[in-house]
Design a protein around this motif. Structure first.
Motif, PDB file in Angstrom:
ATOM      1  N   PRO A 188       0.674  -1.329   0.002  1.00 49.73           N
ATOM      2  CA  PRO A 188      -0.405  -0.658   0.220  1.00 49.73           C
ATOM      3  C   PRO A 188       0.973   1.104   0.020  1.00 49.73           C
ATOM      4  N   ASP A 189       0.179   2.060  -0.912  1.00 45.61           N
ATOM      5  CA  ASP A 189       1.740   3.515  -0.674  1.00 45.61           C
ATOM      6  C   ASP A 189       1.442   4.060   0.578  1.00 45.61           C
ATOM      7  N   ASN A 190       0.014   4.014   0.797  1.00 43.16           N
ATOM      8  CA  ASN A 190       0.490   4.990   2.635  1.00 43.16           C
ATOM      9  C   ASN A 190      -0.511   4.094   2.780  1.00 43.16           C
ATOM     10  N   PRO A 191      -0.518   3.349   3.819  1.00 48.15           N
ATOM     11  CA  PRO A 191      -1.538   2.340   4.592  1.00 48.15           C
ATOM     12  C   PRO A 191      -2.606   2.710   5.641  1.00 48.15           C
ATOM     13  N   ASN A 192      -1.614   4.263   6.279  1.00 45.65           N
ATOM     14  CA  ASN A 192      -2.435   4.955   7.198  1.00 45.65           C
ATOM     15  C   ASN A 192      -3.548   6.120   6.273  1.00 45.65           C
ATOM     16  N   TRP A 214      -1.877 -14.542 -12.437  1.00 45.12           N
ATOM     17  CA  TRP A 214      -2.613 -13.125 -12.732  1.00 45.12           C
ATOM     18  C   TRP A 214      -2.872 -13.217 -10.881  1.00 45.12           C
ATOM     19  N   ALA A 215      -2.202 -12.153 -10.671  1.00 43.31           N
ATOM     20  CA  ALA A 215      -2.490 -11.163  -9.403  1.00 43.31           C
ATOM     21  C   ALA A 215      -3.472  -9.639 -10.050  1.00 43.31           C
ATOM     22  N   ILE A 216      -4.299  -9.869  -8.898  1.00 42.82           N
ATOM     23  CA  ILE A 216      -5.543  -8.872  -8.957  1.00 42.82           C
ATOM     24  C   ILE A 216      -4.955  -7.755  -7.371  1.00 42.82           C
ATOM     25  N   ASP A 217      -4.535  -6.522  -8.544  1.00 41.76           N
ATOM     26  CA  ASP A 217      -4.165  -5.677  -6.963  1.00 41.76           C
ATOM     27  C   ASP A 217      -5.108  -4.514  -7.101  1.00 41.76           C
ATOM     28  N   ASP A 218      -6.378  -4.735  -6.511  1.00 44.43           N
ATOM     29  CA  ASP A 218      -7.736  -3.857  -7.085  1.00 44.43           C
ATOM     30  C   ASP A 218      -7.204  -2.152  -5.963  1.00 44.43           C
ATOM     31  N   GLY A 219      -6.371  -2.825  -4.392  1.00 45.58           N
ATOM     32  CA  GLY A 219      -6.133  -1.149  -3.947  1.00 45.58           C
ATOM     33  C   GLY A 219      -5.331  -0.625  -5.363  1.00 45.58           C
ATOM     34  N   HIS A 220      -4.610  -0.643  -6.439  1.00 52.20           N
ATOM     35  CA  HIS A 220      -3.827   0.219  -7.042  1.00 52.20           C
ATOM     36  C   HIS A 220      -4.355  -0.189  -8.429  1.00 52.20           C
ATOM     37  N   GLU A 221      -5.364  -1.059  -8.554  1.00 53.91           N
ATOM     38  CA  GLU A 221      -6.248  -0.620  -9.380  1.00 53.91           C
ATOM     39  C   GLU A 221      -5.696  -1.105 -11.001  1.00 53.91           C
ATOM     40  N   VAL A 222      -4.541  -2.204 -10.764  1.00 56.70           N
ATOM     41  CA  VAL A 222      -3.688  -2.373 -11.809  1.00 56.70           C
ATOM     42  C   VAL A 222      -4.261  -4.728 -12.058  1.00 56.70           C
ATOM     43  N   ILE A 223      -3.801  -5.228 -13.131  1.00 56.62           N
ATOM     44  CA  ILE A 223      -3.883  -6.780 -12.582  1.00 56.62           C
ATOM     45  C   ILE A 223      -2.626  -6.853 -13.060  1.00 56.62           C
ATOM     46  N   ARG A 224      -2.029  -7.406 -12.236  1.00 54.41           N
ATOM     47  CA  ARG A 224      -0.582  -7.941 -12.778  1.00 54.41           C
ATOM     48  C   ARG A 224      -0.532  -9.244 -13.148  1.00 54.41           C
ATOM     49  N   GLY A 271     -11.888   0.255 -11.141  1.00 49.27           N
ATOM     50  CA  GLY A 271     -12.844   0.439  -9.820  1.00 49.27           C
ATOM     51  C   GLY A 271     -12.781  -0.128  -8.981  1.00 49.27           C
ATOM     52  N   ARG A 272     -11.155  -0.673  -8.327  1.00 45.18           N
ATOM     53  CA  ARG A 272     -11.352  -1.560  -7.593  1.00 45.18           C
ATOM     54  C   ARG A 272     -11.708  -3.178  -7.988  1.00 45.18           C
ATOM     55  N   GLN A 273     -11.756  -3.763  -9.072  1.00 42.21           N
ATOM     56  CA  GLN A 273     -11.694  -5.211  -9.552  1.00 42.21           C
ATOM     57  C   GLN A 273     -11.664  -5.580  -8.380  1.00 42.21           C
ATOM     58  N   THR A 274     -12.535  -7.083  -9.036  1.00 41.85           N
ATOM     59  CA  THR A 274     -12.188  -8.299  -7.661  1.00 41.85           C
ATOM     60  C   THR A 274     -11.514  -9.108  -8.500  1.00 41.85           C
ATOM     61  N   ASP A 275     -12.734 -10.499  -9.519  1.00 41.01           N
ATOM     62  CA  ASP A 275     -12.063 -11.030 -10.156  1.00 41.01           C
ATOM     63  C   ASP A 275     -11.823 -11.813 -11.197  1.00 41.01           C
ATOM     64  N   ILE A 276     -11.434 -12.689 -11.800  1.00 39.62           N
ATOM     65  CA  ILE A 276     -11.394 -12.839 -12.965  1.00 39.62           C
ATOM     66  C   ILE A 276     -11.510 -14.091 -13.915  1.00 39.62           C
ATOM     67  N   ALA A 277     -12.520 -14.451 -15.411  1.00 37.28           N
ATOM     68  CA  ALA A 277     -12.553 -15.880 -15.986  1.00 37.28           C
ATOM     69  C   ALA A 277     -12.311 -15.637 -17.174  1.00 37.28           C
TER      70      ALA A 277
END
Length: 464
Positions: A188-192, A214-224, A271-277
């Protein structure tokens, strides 16, 4: 008197008829109930017919995985944080993703604190309490960082360690790989302040012979997307710390503006993506998500194709097709139909691959909170309820509930916040508990009805 007599006789006859009908009715109910029980897969353990089946048709392996301080001796005094994801490639490669480590509270010394009630009465509480979880690993000012809140108070190195975010284990609970080289990528960029960054779920396409991760990083708004061995970051989908314009104005979950204000084209942002199929040709769909209220379709290379979905009314009562609140999961059947977990509205919405609404299942008025949905090769949909009923559910593809099991308890085998789950080729079930803060392994009981076990997923391009 004659009228009364006739009334009495008539009443007796009516009562007799009612009695006969009631007996027939009760008999039918009993037969239906027995039939329903058989259809629902009621089962007892032949080794112990009195077993209450706390862990269902499985027996939990209390020694999987080995304690964190055993796996990593330098982590003495630390344990699992919020375990967000688990993906099973095979019995020798079980991927576990968590939001850092938390202090190990095993055998913690008890303390007694004063607590003032709403009526001004001072009472005393025992910490940790008895017969309960000592903490929620995911939610709270001192839980694992990574929730989208502005009240986090944890201090790194004291309240948490951002380490071992993605780790690979075997079926014996031994570490095979620790992807610590990517820990900082998800931090997290700034967890506090806003807690941006984490691995929400970890996945592989069943149609990908390269078995990319595939790792979903919804906090950073990306899928890696990583190579299977974790040595290379191959692709990033989405724009770092950037969301859609409509999501920046109002989210579908909070009813407030997004915590991320930088915006970009809806074809390049989430917008905070959650899952993939995936479909067999590599086309994939993303549920988007905690804040956005849509499903996004991409081609096999990650090129945006289309999206659909509108923001539903708040309060969990939205019934209109194509309106969402907390779009938290997706599964696809062999007819290419998409099952979308519209979590806050307690329903599954079903679409064709082009976004045409087909049907919906309403999951009831109770405190349902479906976290993960899982399509099996034999075409059943399994679900885990995270913080509503704490259970597993099996449905046929007509939306009929077939079977359920699970109990909330801090003891091994209990369920609290099962955020993702998977099955290996030997039938073992693996779970990721985001609230309970642990991964678990469940081994099928000897003699268990196979229909009650979570089935195998599709593995079309790989088996190992």
């Amino acid at each position: 008197m004659k009228v009364t007599g006739r009334a009495i006789v008539g009443g007796v006859m009516v009562c007799a008829v009612i009695g006969i009908m009631t007996a027939i009715s009760f008999s039918s109910v009993e037969k239906v109930s027995a039939g329903q029980q058989q259809a629902a897969g009621q089962w007892v353990d032949p080794a112990n017919p009195s077993d209450e089946l706390v862990d269902g048709p499985y027996r939990v392996d209390p020694n999987w995985p080995k304690p964190l301080s055993t796996l990593f001796p330098e982590e003495k005094g630390w344990t699992w944080g919020a375990v967000q994801g688990v993906f099973v490639q095979n019995p020798d490669r079980i991927f576990v993703a968590m939001r850092g480590e938390l202090p190990d509270l095993t055998n913690a010394k008890k303390k007694y604190v004063e607590y003032e009630t709403a009526f001004g009465i001072t009472t005393h509480l025992e910490i940790p309490g008895r017969g309960m979880y000592v903490r929620n690993a995911s939610v709270g000012p001192y839980a694992s960082p990574g929730e989208a809140s502005d009240d986090y108070m944890g201090v790194e190195g004291k309240d948490y360690r951002w380490k071992h975010i993605i780790t690979v284990y075997d079926s014996e609970g031994t570490v095979r790989e620790a992807w610590t080289q990517w820990d900082s990528l998800f931090k997290p960029d700034n967890p506090n302040v806003l807690s941006q960054g984490r691995v929400h779920k970890i996945l592989m396409s069943p149609y990908d012979p390269e078995k990319r991760v595939w790792a979903i990083d919804d906090g950073h708004e990306v899928i890696r997307i990583f190579s299977n061995d974790g040595k290379k970051l191959l692709q990033t989908i989405g724009t770092l710390n950037t969301t859609t314009e409509r999501n920046a104005k109002m989210t579908g979950n909070t009813g407030r503006p997004s915590y991320i204000q930088k915006t970009g084209p809806p074809s390049e942002t989430f917008g905070r993506q959650t899952d993939i199929a995936w479909l067999p040709d590599g086309t994939f769909f993303v549920t988007d998500g905690y804040e956005e209220t849509r499903v996004v379709k991409f081609d096999k290379d990650g090129k945006f194709l289309t999206a659909w979905g509108e923001r539903g009314d708040a309060g969990g009562k939205e019934k209109r097709p194509n309106y969402f609140n907390t779009v938290h999961g997706i599964a696809i059947d062999n007819q290419r139909r998409l099952y979308i977990n519209d979590r806050s509205n307690r329903r599954i919405q079903i679409f064709d691959e082009n976004g045409k609404f087909l049907n919906q299942w309403y999951l009831g008025d109770g405190p349902t909170a479906t976290y993960h949905i899982f399509m099996t090769a034999d075409q059943h949909l399994w679900m885990s309820d995270g913080h509503g009923n704490f259970k597993f559910y099996k449905y046929d593809l007509n939306g009929k509930l077939l079977y359920t099991w699970g109990t909330m308890t801090p003891e091994a085998g209990g369920l609290w916040g099962t955020h993702q789950f998977g099955v290996d080729q030997e039938g073992n079930l693996y779970t990721a508990e985001v609230w309970g803060g642990r991964p678990q392994k469940f081994v099928p009981r000897k003699g268990a009805d196979p229909a009650l076990l979570v089935g195998q997923p599709v593995r079309a391009a790989w088996t190992k």
